[in-house]
Design a protein around this motif. Structure first.
Motif, PDB file in Angstrom:
ATOM      1  N   THR A   1      31.343 -30.319 -22.326  1.00 59.75           N
ATOM      2  CA  THR A   1      31.260 -29.594 -21.059  1.00 59.75           C
ATOM      3  C   THR A   1      31.354 -30.548 -19.884  1.00 59.75           C
ATOM      4  N   MET A   2      30.630 -31.657 -19.943  1.00 60.72           N
ATOM      5  CA  MET A   2      30.670 -32.628 -18.847  1.00 60.72           C
ATOM      6  C   MET A   2      32.077 -33.213 -18.693  1.00 60.72           C
ATOM      7  N   GLY A   3      32.750 -33.490 -19.800  1.00 57.22           N
ATOM      8  CA  GLY A   3      34.108 -34.018 -19.725  1.00 57.22           C
ATOM      9  C   GLY A   3      35.056 -33.054 -19.040  1.00 57.22           C
ATOM     10  N   ARG A   4      34.958 -31.771 -19.368  1.00 56.20           N
ATOM     11  CA  ARG A   4      35.814 -30.769 -18.729  1.00 56.20           C
ATOM     12  C   ARG A   4      35.518 -30.658 -17.240  1.00 56.20           C
ATOM     13  N   LEU A   5      34.241 -30.700 -16.893  1.00 54.55           N
ATOM     14  CA  LEU A   5      33.866 -30.562 -15.493  1.00 54.55           C
ATOM     15  C   LEU A   5      34.318 -31.762 -14.672  1.00 54.55           C
ATOM     16  N   ARG A   6      34.205 -32.951 -15.219  1.00 52.01           N
ATOM     17  CA  ARG A   6      34.653 -34.146 -14.486  1.00 52.01           C
ATOM     18  C   ARG A   6      36.145 -34.067 -14.182  1.00 52.01           C
ATOM     19  N   THR A   7      36.929 -33.670 -15.181  1.00 48.32           N
ATOM     20  CA  THR A   7      38.369 -33.558 -14.980  1.00 48.32           C
ATOM     21  C   THR A   7      38.698 -32.474 -13.961  1.00 48.32           C
ATOM     22  N   THR A   8      37.994 -31.352 -14.029  1.00 49.63           N
ATOM     23  CA  THR A   8      38.248 -30.247 -13.111  1.00 49.63           C
ATOM     24  C   THR A   8      37.886 -30.619 -11.682  1.00 49.63           C
ATOM     25  N   VAL A   9      36.756 -31.292 -11.486  1.00 45.53           N
ATOM     26  CA  VAL A   9      36.348 -31.700 -10.139  1.00 45.53           C
ATOM     27  C   VAL A   9      37.385 -32.639  -9.536  1.00 45.53           C
ATOM     28  N   ALA A  10      37.893 -33.584 -10.326  1.00 47.91           N
ATOM     29  CA  ALA A  10      38.907 -34.508  -9.825  1.00 47.91           C
ATOM     30  C   ALA A  10      40.164 -33.755  -9.397  1.00 47.91           C
ATOM     31  N   ALA A  11      40.565 -32.746 -10.178  1.00 48.71           N
ATOM     32  CA  ALA A  11      41.763 -31.972  -9.837  1.00 48.71           C
ATOM     33  C   ALA A  11      41.534 -31.117  -8.587  1.00 48.71           C
ATOM     34  N   LEU A  12      40.373 -30.485  -8.485  1.00 52.14           N
ATOM     35  CA  LEU A  12      40.088 -29.644  -7.328  1.00 52.14           C
ATOM     36  C   LEU A  12      39.906 -30.473  -6.061  1.00 52.14           C
ATOM     37  N   ALA A  13      39.332 -31.665  -6.201  1.00 52.61           N
ATOM     38  CA  ALA A  13      39.138 -32.524  -5.025  1.00 52.61           C
ATOM     39  C   ALA A  13      40.474 -32.915  -4.413  1.00 52.61           C
ATOM     40  N   ALA A  14      41.502 -33.073  -5.251  1.00 56.34           N
ATOM     41  CA  ALA A  14      42.825 -33.436  -4.748  1.00 56.34           C
ATOM     42  C   ALA A  14      43.442 -32.326  -3.907  1.00 56.34           C
ATOM     43  N   LEU A  15      42.895 -31.110  -3.997  1.00 62.92           N
ATOM     44  CA  LEU A  15      43.408 -29.979  -3.214  1.00 62.92           C
ATOM     45  C   LEU A  15      42.734 -29.884  -1.847  1.00 62.92           C
TER      46      LEU A  15
ATOM     47  N   LEU B   1      39.713 -29.023  -1.008  1.00 65.83           N
ATOM     48  CA  LEU B   1      38.921 -27.814  -0.842  1.00 65.83           C
ATOM     49  C   LEU B   1      37.598 -28.129  -0.153  1.00 65.83           C
ATOM     50  N   GLU B   2      37.066 -27.154   0.570  1.00 64.11           N
ATOM     51  CA  GLU B   2      35.727 -27.284   1.125  1.00 64.11           C
ATOM     52  C   GLU B   2      34.725 -27.307  -0.033  1.00 64.11           C
ATOM     53  N   PRO B   3      33.575 -27.979   0.139  1.00 58.48           N
ATOM     54  CA  PRO B   3      32.614 -28.083  -0.972  1.00 58.48           C
ATOM     55  C   PRO B   3      32.189 -26.749  -1.556  1.00 58.48           C
ATOM     56  N   ASP B   4      31.952 -25.732  -0.712  1.00 58.39           N
ATOM     57  CA  ASP B   4      31.523 -24.447  -1.256  1.00 58.39           C
ATOM     58  C   ASP B   4      32.633 -23.789  -2.073  1.00 58.39           C
ATOM     59  N   GLU B   5      33.890 -23.936  -1.632  1.00 60.27           N
ATOM     60  CA  GLU B   5      35.000 -23.348  -2.386  1.00 60.27           C
ATOM     61  C   GLU B   5      35.226 -24.094  -3.690  1.00 60.27           C
ATOM     62  N   LEU B   6      35.074 -25.416  -3.670  1.00 58.57           N
ATOM     63  CA  LEU B   6      35.219 -26.186  -4.903  1.00 58.57           C
ATOM     64  C   LEU B   6      34.174 -25.761  -5.930  1.00 58.57           C
ATOM     65  N   LEU B   7      32.929 -25.593  -5.488  1.00 55.33           N
ATOM     66  CA  LEU B   7      31.883 -25.163  -6.418  1.00 55.33           C
ATOM     67  C   LEU B   7      32.139 -23.749  -6.934  1.00 55.33           C
ATOM     68  N   ALA B   8      32.703 -22.885  -6.088  1.00 55.21           N
ATOM     69  CA  ALA B   8      33.011 -21.522  -6.531  1.00 55.21           C
ATOM     70  C   ALA B   8      34.046 -21.531  -7.650  1.00 55.21           C
ATOM     71  N   ARG B   9      35.077 -22.357  -7.519  1.00 56.75           N
ATOM     72  CA  ARG B   9      36.091 -22.439  -8.576  1.00 56.75           C
ATOM     73  C   ARG B   9      35.520 -23.103  -9.821  1.00 56.75           C
ATOM     74  N   LEU B  10      34.664 -24.091  -9.622  1.00 54.68           N
ATOM     75  CA  LEU B  10      34.015 -24.730 -10.769  1.00 54.68           C
ATOM     76  C   LEU B  10      33.099 -23.736 -11.474  1.00 54.68           C
ATOM     77  N   ASN B  11      32.452 -22.896 -10.703  1.00 61.15           N
ATOM     78  CA  ASN B  11      31.581 -21.872 -11.265  1.00 61.15           C
ATOM     79  C   ASN B  11      32.368 -20.898 -12.141  1.00 61.15           C
ATOM     80  N   ASP B  12      33.572 -20.528 -11.696  1.00 67.82           N
ATOM     81  CA  ASP B  12      34.404 -19.621 -12.493  1.00 67.82           C
ATOM     82  C   ASP B  12      34.765 -20.256 -13.834  1.00 67.82           C
ATOM     83  N   LEU B  13      35.074 -21.552 -13.817  1.00 68.16           N
ATOM     84  CA  LEU B  13      35.415 -22.238 -15.060  1.00 68.16           C
ATOM     85  C   LEU B  13      34.243 -22.222 -16.027  1.00 68.16           C
TER      86      LEU B  13
END
Length: 331
Positions: free
Chosen positions: A18-32, A34-46
């Motif tokens: 789970t941590m490995g997937r989240l680390r990769t996802t955060v890196a990908a979303l950060a490149a977009l 996104l505002e912190p609240d929107e990034l967490l919302a997309r991470l929450n969906d995952l």
């Protein structure tokens, strides 16, 4: 600059995956951008989609029970830091005068649980202050409640001063963790510095196509003031010309050009439009569609950052940029 710290409950294979997937996802979303609240919302969906009950053959310790995260974006030009958290402890802040306080930001639910939305909070950080992001494993254990651990963390961080952050981390870990800690612990310290005013140049551009030539001239004069070579100026002028032209033609007012000299050169062109630019390969007979392709060829990275009033297209290039490939000219 993006700062992130997170925690997954459990110590087995499921928690590690789970941590490995989240680390990769955060890196990908950060490149977009996104505002912190929107990034967490997309991470929450995952996390919610992956939250199906685990198979029965997994031991209890292999099941990830709780996922928390804190994400922050710091702007070294304005010294503003925007943060949002999902069930994670708030960061501590060591001010320039040595005081330690906890930053007051809204707490959303842990990831995957749904319920309340996440909310971003903005802070102005003073020069030399040190935000401290950490996981609860640093301050909480069976032999010490979390309030005692937080008090010990504040006392230890107050001694950070202007010394090495590496030594400060070692001091905090040595004071709060035993040789055989009961839980995983993470600590991230960052000393805030703002870019000098003479390293940032901003120009508001009227929405007139004739202003593109003036933007190139302004860029050339600014780079000469910074003492950068002509090769850098010629490439950057072309980048500025393409981005400003697109902003005037397809975006909306106000149009703003900003140059930032840090470890490399950053060009930002803002406009009032919300349309998303897309990189595409123009066909031989096409009269347009090559501008963003040229920009991507001449720079290290580019991206789009959306705001409440429009968008900003940014590019980053080294101080000594590579030349434009012959293929970009169609030769």
């Amino acid at each position: 600059m993006g700062l992130v710290v997170g925690d997954v409950a459990g110590h087995g294979l499921g928690a590690a995956a789970t941590m490995g997937r989240l680390r990769t996802t955060v890196a990908a979303l950060a490149a977009l951008d996104l505002e912190p609240d929107e990034l967490l919302a997309r991470l929450n969906d995952l996390v919610a989609r992956a939250g199906a009950p685990p198979s029965a053959d997994l031991a209890d310790e292999d099941r990830a029970l709780r996922v928390t995260c804190l994400y922050a974006v710091y702007d070294a030009v304005s010294r503003r830091c925007v943060m949002a958290r999902a069930g994670h402890p708030p960061p501590a802040l060591v001010t320039a005068d040595g005081r330690t306080e906890f930053m007051d930001l809204s707490s959303g639910p842990p990831l995957g649980l749904g319920g309340l939305p996440f909310e971003s909070t903005e802070f102005d950080l003073s020069e030399g202050s040190v935000p401290a992001l950490f996981t609860n494993g640093l301050v909480e254990c069976r032999r010490r409640d979390i309030d005692t651990g937080i008090s010990a963390l504040c006392d230890t961080l107050a001694e950070v001063g202007s010394g090495s952050l590496e030594e400060a981390c070692e001091g905090v870990v040595g004071a709060l963790l035993s040789r055989s800690p009961e839980d995983d612990a993470a600590l991230l310290l960052v000393r805030v510095h703002a870019l000098a005013e003479d390293l940032v140049a901003t120009w508001d551009i009227p929405a007139d196509s004739e202003e593109v030539a003036r933007a190139r001239s302004w860029t050339r004069d600014r780079l000469a003031r910074w003492g950068l070579p002509d090769e850098t100026s010629s490439v950057l002028e072309l980048v500025v010309s393409e981005l400003v032209t697109n902003a005037i033609r397809y975006g909306g007012t106000p149009v703003r050009l900003r140059l930032i000299r840090d470890r490399g050169l950053i060009v930002e062109v803002s406009d009032g439009g919300h349309t998303s630019p897309h990189l595409r390969r123009a066909a031989t007979e096409d009269e347009g569609g090559r501008g963003l392709f040229l920009v991507a060829q001449m720079t290290d990275h580019w991206g789009t950052r959306y705001t409440s009033t429009g968008k900003t297209i940014w590019t980053r290039m080294p101080s000594a940029p590579r030349g434009l490939p012959a293929a970009a000219y169609g030769l």
